[in-house]
Motif scaffolding. Structure first.
Motif: not given
Length: 132
Positions: A94-111
């Protein structure tokens, strides 16, 4: 020699793409880098990305270059060692100019969370528990 995976990605401005990925902590092999392409180390001795200028990329296939900002071509998925590594790479992107299309997804066993680089290529960063 171990098998290696090398993905070729067309970029509009090679120097800007190199700067973007350098800001994320990736490095380049100078002996395989010139004005047309840069050999980026994603995982040493295993995974690499060849960032190529669009005209050079097109010369390899003879086909038109797809605009990643207009259509999905592929989603590049990179495993991370921790949730913190996912968050750190997303923050750097993000700091280098990327677009972040969605928030992080936390599934417990997977992030996971993804970013769109400055040429529109989609990268997904994922951490999973070792027993999952």
């Amino acid at each position: 020699m171990n098998k290696q995976f090398i993905v070729n990605l067309p970029v509009r401005q090679l120097d800007k793409s190199k700067a973007f990925f350098s800001a994320l902590g990736f490095s380049f092999k100078a002996e395989f880098t010139n004005e047309n392409a840069a050999f980026m180390i994603v995982v040493e001795d295993c995974i690499y990305a060849m960032l190529t200028t669009e005209p050079f990329f097109q010369s390899l296939t003879g086909k038109p270059v797809a605009r990643a900002t207009e259509a999905n071509e592929v989603v590049l998925c990179l495993s991370c060692e921790s949730r913190e590594e996912v968050d750190s790479l997303i923050a750097k992107a993000a700091a280098a100019g990327a677009r972040i299309p969605h928030p992080a997804e936390d599934h417990g066993f997977m992030y996971d969370q993804g970013f769109e680089d400055i040429d529109g290529h989609l990268w997904n960063l994922v951490w999973t528990e070792s027993q999952a």
